[in-house]
Structures are given as structure tokens and as C-alpha cells.
Scaffold this active site. Structure first.
Site, short mmCIF file in Angstrom:
data_model
loop_
_atom_site.label_atom_id
_atom_site.label_comp_id
_atom_site.label_asym_id
_atom_site.label_seq_id
_atom_site.Cartn_x
_atom_site.Cartn_y
_atom_site.Cartn_z
N HIS A 1 -5.27 -3.37 -2.79
CA HIS A 1 -4.88 -2.50 -3.91
C HIS A 1 -4.77 -3.24 -5.23
CE1 HIS A 1 -4.19 0.77 -1.12
NE2 HIS A 1 -3.64 -0.13 -0.32
N SER B 1 0.80 -1.23 0.00
CA SER B 1 0.00 0.00 0.00
C SER B 1 0.83 1.27 0.00
CB SER B 1 -0.96 -0.01 1.19
OG SER B 1 -0.26 -0.24 2.40
N LYS C 1 -11.50 0.82 -1.84
CA LYS C 1 -10.45 1.35 -2.71
C LYS C 1 -10.96 1.39 -4.15
CE LYS C 1 -7.28 1.08 0.87
NZ LYS C 1 -6.81 0.21 1.90
C1 LIG Z 1 -6.65 -0.07 3.26
C2 LIG Z 1 -6.07 -1.40 3.51
C3 LIG Z 1 -6.67 -2.29 4.41
C4 LIG Z 1 -7.83 -1.90 5.27
O1 LIG Z 1 -9.00 -1.80 4.53
P1 LIG Z 1 -10.19 -0.90 5.10
O2 LIG Z 1 -11.38 -1.40 4.38
O3 LIG Z 1 -9.82 0.50 4.75
O4 LIG Z 1 -10.25 -1.12 6.57
C5 LIG Z 1 -6.13 -3.55 4.53
N1 LIG Z 1 -5.03 -3.90 3.85
C6 LIG Z 1 -4.41 -3.06 2.99
C7 LIG Z 1 -3.20 -3.52 2.25
C8 LIG Z 1 -4.91 -1.77 2.81
O5 LIG Z 1 -4.29 -0.92 2.02
#
Ligand SMILES: *Cc1c(COP(=O)(O)O)cnc(C)c1O
Length: 404
Positions: free
Chosen positions: A214, A186, A249
């Protein structure tokens, strides 16, 4: 004030002062418009390169209309999924996720954080091993720590280091071993060597869990073009049995899922505490997500995003900007020092651009960075504008006497 209260206040004041002194104190920016390439942030119109809405689905009119119609079912689920908070729309969304990811079944979670904590804790505990890449997302790390399983870290994307840890786990002679990695990192944007990791997991009889936060929606295979990095690496359900993805995302909404075999999903339904003991996803959110996933399948959004990424990288390379080894929508510029990152982000903001200024503890000490994220709805001229502003900002920040 009682003693207890003043001791709490003293504790809070001291820790906050320490954070400020380290240049690590953070505060909110207030968004006053829809998110998107042009947004009103703290009263200023900025071109934003800091969202994870890689396909522009957060503001897609069809998604918003579907979510509004979804709200006619009620604003909230009113109970947990296993009591009476599971609607037909949740089931349809789970089926759509299974279809897109090429897995037998899927289960919805309130967020990616909850999914990661819930899955790890349902699968391993005392006497088991949890093996993680050292740059894994905080939610995987926290899930591993809470589980009580023996926690083993390996060097980032380092297959040899992973194998050493799998040997250690095997040598202990007891319990199960779960290997958890991000598919796309991320804060770095690089991709895990999933085929090699899956092969090692098979050799050491370890279970592989991949976080597709992602990757989902933006990469895949010919057959499963939006499934994520697991599909891009050509891994079957057997090779990558536990796939977690988020809906906050590329899907532009909120919530998360786990996809895998029917037994895995049934097992998590019974044993994942962050699934069981929490209110179900609001049905309107499920309706918006379902529409977003249909648009992922129908519209050439991934192709547009890929073109924007290629454009950004080509232009940035021509300007000799310090690009990382990332072909994903996450394009970090690692500057090292917190102060430099803050100074550059501030100059960019004066010039009308918002990028993430990422500091420890989100990233390792000494690797503070600008985190630039691209979206299919950015225009080439917005990217040109950012790069021109970046060049000036990096120049000014590296010669402070000029900028003073
Ligand atoms: C954003 C993210 C999460 C958490 O997801 P949310 O739905 O925002 O709680 C978990 N793992 C990774 C790699 C992320 O980038």
C-alpha cells in the site's frame, strides 16, 4: 455416499454453520462493469470506495491499450520464468521497478501473497527467527509459519516490543533473524516507524523486509517519489534490504515484485520456490504494468490522491466521524461490532455507496470496521455524497428502533 464423503460433508456443513452463526460468513459481489468510482455491482450502479486502485490506473486508456498490444505476444507466458516464460517485457518491467524503487534489481512474482511466502521461506527456516508486527498481512504471517523459523510477534508499531523480541532472538544464540513489517497497514492505513525499525535491525544484525503493497506508487521521497514508505522514511538499500511490492494495488493490475541488491535478486531466483515452481506472469500483464509505472512517473496522480485524502479527512473530521491515525488512501472507521459494520455497510449500499465491511479474522476481534479507500479518480462531490450517507447510516445503525 461412502463414509468418507459423508464425513467430509458433515465437517463442511458444521464449519459453515458456525461461520454463519458468528456473522462471519462471506460471499462474492459480482462486478459487471470496469472497476472504478462508478461500478455496476450485483446489477446496481454504486460509487465504490473499496478498491485498492489508488491512482485509477486499472482503467487508464493507455494501460488498457498497452495490455491489449501486449497480448499479441501470446495470452500466457506458457512456462515458468526459469524455463522459457521470461520475455523481454518482463525484463523491462523489472528494470523499471528497480529504477522507481531506487534498488539495484527486482524480481517479478505471481502475486504479493506468493512473493511474501517465497521470500521468507528462501531466507529463513528451522533454527532461525522470524519477527513480525502483530497486524502484518496474512501472507507474511503464513510465510513465517510455513518457514519453520521460530515465530516472534511484537505489538503493533511498538518499537520497545520489537526490541524485546530481538533480544529473545539474540539470546537463543543461533541462526539468522528476519524482521518483516507492512510499510502501510492494509486495514488501518497507518505507517510503520521504519527509520526506528531499521535502526534496531542494524543494532541486532537482523534483516529487514518491508511489504510495500500500500506504499508503492503512492508515497516516496523527492528522489524516488513513487517508491513507497521505505523511500518516504529515507531508507537506503542497505538499511531496508528487502522490499516487496504489489502490482495489484496502486499499479492497478496484478502480480508483485521484490526489489533489492543484485545478490538478493539472484538468490531469490535460485531459492524462492514460489518464483521457481509457477508459470510466469502473462506478458500482457507485464506490458500493462510497465505502462502503469510510466504513468506513475509522468502524471501528477499521487498529488491528486493526496488532495482527495486531505479533503476526505477534513470533511469527516468536521462531521466528527471516528477517523483513525492514517494519512494514506486507507481510511478505516472502526465500529467494533460485526453487526453494526454490516448494518452500516448495507445502509450505505442502499444509498449507492460501496465500502469494505471488514470483520475478523481479517482484523482482530472487536475491531470490525468500514474500510474506505480513496483514489485519485474520486471526485470531491462523490466524497461529499459518501460522507452524507455515512452520517445518516451511522445515526440509523446506532438507533435501531428508528431504522426498523
Ligand atoms: C494485498 C496485500 C498483499 C498480497 O498481494 P496480492 O498481490 O494481492 O497477493 C500482501 N501484503 C499486503 C500488505 C497486502 O495488502
Amino acid at each position: 455416499m461412502t463414509n468418507a464423503v459423508s464425513s467430509l460433508q458433515n465437517f463442511l456443513d458444521a464449519r459453515l454453520a458456525e461461520r454463519r452463526a458468528q456473522q462471519l460468513h462471506r460471499s462474492h459481489k459480482i462486478l459487471d462493469s470496469a472497476p472504478g468510482p462508478l461500478a455496476l455491482v450485483d446489477g446496481c450502479e454504486l460509487v465504490t470506495f473499496s478498491c485498492n486502485d489508488y491512482l485509477g490506473l486499472a482503467t487508464h486508456p493507455e494501460v488498457i491499450a498497452a495490455q491489449q498490444r501486449g497480448a499479441e505476444l501470446g495470452a500466457g507466458a506458457t512456462a515458468s520464468h526459469l524455463v522459457n516464460g521470461h520475455f523481454a517485457i518482463h525484463q523491462q518491467l523489472q528494470d523499471k521497478i528497480a529504477e522507481i524503487t531506487g534498488r539495484e534489481a527486482a524480481l517479478l512474482f505471481g502475486s504479493g501473497y506468493m512473493a511474501n511466502v517465497g521470500v521468507i521461506n528462501a531466507l529463513v527456516g528451522r533454527g532461525d527467527h522470524i519477527v513480525q508486527d502483530r497486524l502484518n498481512h496474512a501472507s507474511l504471517i503464513d510465510g513465517g509459519r510455513i518457514s519453520g523459523a521460530r515465530y516472534l510477534r511484537f505489538g503493533h508499531n511498538d518499537i520497545k516490543s520489537l526490541e524485546q523480541q530481538l533480544q529473545r532472538a539474540r539470546a537463543s544464540g543461533s541462526g539468522n533473524t528476519l524482521v518483516a513489517v507492512d510499510g502501510v497497514y492494509s486495514m488501518d492505513g497507518d505507517t510503520a516507524p521504519l527509520a526506528a525499525i531499521a535502526a534496531l535491525c542494524a543494532r541486532y544484525d537482523a534483516w529487514l523486509m518491508v511489504d510495500e503493497a500500500h506504499g508503492f506508487g503512492v508515497m516516496g521521497s523527492e528522489r524516488f517519489p513513487s517508491a513507497g514508505s521505505v523511500a518516504a522514511a529515507g531508507l537506503s538499500q542497505e538499511q531496508a534490504p528487502i522490499v516487496m511490492g504489489t502490482l495489484g494495488k496502486a499499479a492497478g493490475n496484478g502480480g508483485a515484485f521484490v526489489a533489492g541488491s543484485k545478490q538478493l535478486i539472484d538468490y531469490l531466483t535460485q531459492f524462492a520456490r514460489t518464483y521457481i515452481y509457477t508459470t510466469g506472469m502473462p506478458p500482457a500483464v507485464a506490458a500493462g504494468c510497465l505502462k502503469a509505472l510510466e504513468l506513475m512517473q509522468r502524471e501528477p496522480l499521487r498529488e491528486t490522491l493526496a488532495a482527495r485524502i486531505a479533503y476526505f479527512r477534513a470533511r469527516a473530521a468536521a462531521l466528527a466521524l471516528p477517523l483513525e491515525n492514517s494519512t494514506s488512501a486507507i481510511q478505516p472507521l472502526v465500529l467494533g461490532c460485526e453487526n453494526t459494520v454490516l448494518a452500516v455497510a448495507e445502509i450505505l449500499r442502499e444509498r449507492g455507496y460501496l465500502v469494505g465491511a471488514i470483520r475478523p479474522p481479517t482484523v482482530p476481534t472487536g475491531t470490525a470496521r468500514l474500510r474506505i479507500t480513496l483514489s485519485a479518480v474520486h471526485t470531491e462531490s462523490q466524497i461529499d455524497g459518501l460522507l452524507a450517507a455515512l452520517r445518516e447510516a451511522l445515526h440509523r445503525a446506532s438507533s435501531p428502533e428508528v431504522s426498523a
